[in-house]
Enzyme design. Structure first.
Site, PDB file in Angstrom:
ATOM      1  N   ASP A  68       0.841  -1.157  -0.101  1.00 30.82           N
ATOM      2  CA  ASP A  68       0.010   0.000  -0.038  1.00 30.82           C
ATOM      3  C   ASP A  68       0.684   1.230   0.176  1.00 30.82           C
ATOM      4  OD1 ASP A  68       0.710  -0.960   2.498  1.00 30.82           O
ATOM      5  OD2 ASP A  68      -0.328   0.614   3.401  1.00 30.82           O
ATOM      6  N   LYS A 180      -6.588  -0.078   6.483  1.00 29.91           N
ATOM      7  CA  LYS A 180      -5.290   0.045   7.306  1.00 29.91           C
ATOM      8  C   LYS A 180      -5.197   1.653   7.316  1.00 29.91           C
ATOM      9  CE  LYS A 180      -0.776   1.219   6.339  1.00 29.91           C
ATOM     10  NZ  LYS A 180       0.599   0.804   6.061  1.00 29.91           N
ATOM     11  N   GLU A 220      -2.868   0.521  13.333  1.00 29.56           N
ATOM     12  CA  GLU A 220      -1.510   0.373  13.428  1.00 29.56           C
ATOM     13  C   GLU A 220      -0.856   1.431  14.015  1.00 29.56           C
ATOM     14  OE1 GLU A 220       0.053   0.231   9.389  1.00 29.56           O
ATOM     15  OE2 GLU A 220       2.189  -0.147  10.049  1.00 29.56           O
ATOM     16  N   GLU A 222       2.457   2.459  14.631  1.00 27.54           N
ATOM     17  CA  GLU A 222       3.817   2.010  14.419  1.00 27.54           C
ATOM     18  C   GLU A 222       4.652   2.918  15.444  1.00 27.54           C
ATOM     19  OE1 GLU A 222       5.364   1.938  10.444  1.00 27.54           O
ATOM     20  OE2 GLU A 222       7.612   1.613  11.177  1.00 27.54           O
ATOM     21  N   LYS A 262      -1.627  -4.248  13.772  1.00 28.97           N
ATOM     22  CA  LYS A 262      -0.527  -4.214  13.248  1.00 28.97           C
ATOM     23  C   LYS A 262       0.543  -3.642  13.906  1.00 28.97           C
ATOM     24  CE  LYS A 262       1.679  -3.387   8.651  1.00 28.97           C
ATOM     25  NZ  LYS A 262       1.466  -3.547   7.343  1.00 28.97           N
ATOM     26  N   SER A 331       2.320  -8.648   8.440  1.00 28.16           N
ATOM     27  CA  SER A 331       1.725  -7.821   7.611  1.00 28.16           C
ATOM     28  C   SER A 331       2.861  -6.909   6.815  1.00 28.16           C
ATOM     29  CB  SER A 331       0.718  -7.037   8.046  1.00 28.16           C
ATOM     30  OG  SER A 331       0.049  -5.846   7.057  1.00 28.16           O
ATOM     31  N   TYR A 393       6.593   6.732   5.272  1.00 28.01           N
ATOM     32  CA  TYR A 393       6.016   6.090   4.268  1.00 28.01           C
ATOM     33  C   TYR A 393       5.090   6.645   3.130  1.00 28.01           C
ATOM     34  CZ  TYR A 393       5.633   0.981   4.054  1.00 28.01           C
ATOM     35  OH  TYR A 393       5.816  -0.600   3.805  1.00 28.01           O
TER      36      TYR A 393
HETATM   37  P1  13P Z   1       7.013  -2.425   6.718  1.00 24.02           P
HETATM   38  O1  13P Z   1       6.783  -3.874   7.118  1.00 24.02           O
HETATM   39  O2  13P Z   1       7.577  -2.111   5.383  1.00 24.02           O
HETATM   40  O3  13P Z   1       7.361  -1.874   7.989  1.00 24.02           O
HETATM   41  O4  13P Z   1       5.476  -1.847   6.339  1.00 24.02           O
HETATM   42  C1  13P Z   1       4.452  -1.465   7.277  1.00 24.02           C
HETATM   43  C2  13P Z   1       3.221  -0.959   6.617  1.00 24.02           C
HETATM   44  O5  13P Z   1       2.467  -0.196   7.191  1.00 24.02           O
HETATM   45  C3  13P Z   1       2.683  -1.386   5.119  1.00 24.02           C
HETATM   46  O6  13P Z   1       1.477  -1.483   5.300  1.00 24.02           O
END
Ligand code: 13P
Length: 393
Positions: A68, A180, A220, A222, A262, A331, A393
């Site tokens: 994505d 997501k 997610e 992160e 995630k 994922s 990202y």
């Molecule tokens: P990565 O596995 O590269 O950290 O990707 C995380 C992500 O959120 C992609 O959807």
């Protein structure tokens, strides 16, 4: 105010537990609350489907292929093999990935960027149909990216709630069944209480809107790998973040049986002097999850966050050495795509080899989901770390 005397009770999950249809009762005043009306929030019309979708994504030996990347990020990937960031090149790359024969043996869901959700192969077959033919659930990235969070310590917040309900309804029509939303938390920047609260609240609002429109939300937050902190510090921050996320998910009446998580694995900061073994990472990560994640949640689908392909697989394998209350799987974006890109190089004659390398990674992670992976025979390329400081990202 109209809302102030209405007590809301969430029975969203009761309809699928009892097998009854959705309810929307309104009772009058009671002796205990003589002036209040009770408005019971009806179970969402999609609840049963959400639970089914989440379960099918969290199925044994399978995980998610995350492709994505926004157009800008996909451009960076293409640039790494000398290709221009054109729609045709993005389509060619996604076609390679999504038409890999046998992918559905190891992959249960694929997260797409909006462009890909509406794209077809060069032969005119919709990408969503390619996925369905392999029993892979199509998913969609719905957030609109990160921007600076005023009043914070140089942190960010994630945009995308405006218009999300109508966009989600359109994505559902197009075949998406899960969503997501990625927000980030930075340990070196604090994290500030404001940034954590904003991340958690945004995720919860997004999750509620997704469920209302038939999409299983992947939650997610992160926690970035950046920093030189020890693993204990990551554990502390992860516990703080997930407790707030679940607090607001509950407050927004999100059905836990119809979400997927995630998380980042709990590791030392990328610049910390001591590296942690897969067993240590698994131990810290599972400790954090057991303390914070209710067993009603069907699946934990880790991101790879810049770990090498082999590291991400070894760590996942270590987490599946004994039974967990949830499906513990992957994922991955970078940790599934790195070798594929390098093998492809944008050349049609390399497509088959690149697809084979995708299957190698997908199978390795499938085995890791079952706790049966060994790193024997892995290529040097797959052992290369992909951490980029301040990665966006
Ligand atoms: P990565 O596995 O590269 O950290 O990707 C995380 C992500 O959120 C992609 O959807």
């Amino acid at each position: 105010m109209a809302c102030s005397n209405v007590m809301k009770l969430n029975v969203a999950s009761s309809s699928w537990i009892s097998g009854h249809n959705s309810v929307n009762h309104r009772t009058g005043s009671t002796a205990r609350f003589p002036t209040r009306r009770f408005s019971v929030i009806r179970a969402g019309s999609y609840t049963d489907e959400l639970v089914k979708t989440a379960k099918s994504i969290a199925s044994p030996g399978r995980g998610i292929l995350a492709i994505d990347e926004s157009n800008a990020t996909c451009g960076k990937r293409l640039a790494s093999i000398g290709l221009d960031n054109t729609e045709t090149n993005r389509q060619a790359y996604r076609q390679l990935l999504l038409t890999t024969p046998g992918l559905g043996d190891y992959i249960s869901g694929a997260i797409l960027f909006e462009e890909t959700l509406y794209q077809s192969t060069t032969d005119g077959k919709k990408f969503v149909d390619c996925l369905r033919d392999e029993n892979i659930v199509p998913g969609i990235k719905v957030d609109k990216g990160l921007v600076p969070l005023p009043g914070s310590n140089n942190e960010s917040w994630c945009q995308g709630l405006d218009g999300l309900a109508s966009r989600s309804a359109e994505y559902y029509k197009q075949g998406a069944r899960f969503a997501k939303w990625r927000t980030v938390v930075s340990i070196p920047c604090g994290p500030s209480a404001l940034a954590v609260k904003e991340a958690a609240w945004g995720l919860a609002r997004y999750a509620a809107i997704s469920q209302d429109n038939g999409l299983v939300p992947i939650v997610e937050p992160e926690i970035l790998l950046d920093g030189d902190h020890p693993i204990e510090r990551t554990l502390e921050v992860a516990e703080q973040v997930w407790s707030e996320v679940f607090y607001y998910l509950a407050e927004n009446n999100v059905t836990f049986e119809g979400i997927l998580l995630k998380p980042s694995m709990v590791t030392p900061g990328a610049e910390h002097k001591v590296k942690a073994s897969p067993d240590t990472i698994a131990n810290y990560t599972l400790t954090m999850l057991r303390r914070r994640v209710p067993p009603a949640v069907p699946g934990i689908m880790f991101l790879s966050g810049g770990q090498s392909e082999v590291e991400a697989t070894l760590n996942l394998n270590a987490m599946n050495q004994s039974p967990n209350p949830w499906h513990v799987s992957f994922s991955y974006a970078r940790a599934l795509q790195n070798t594929v890109l390098k093998t492809w190089q944008g050349r049609p004659e390399n497509i088959e080899a690149a697809q084979k390398s995708l299957l190698v990674r997908a199978k390795a992670n499938s085995l890791a989901q079952l706790g049966k992976y060994s790193a024997e025979g892995e290529s040097e390329e797959a052992k290369k770390g992909m951490f980029v400081k301040g990665y966006t990202y």
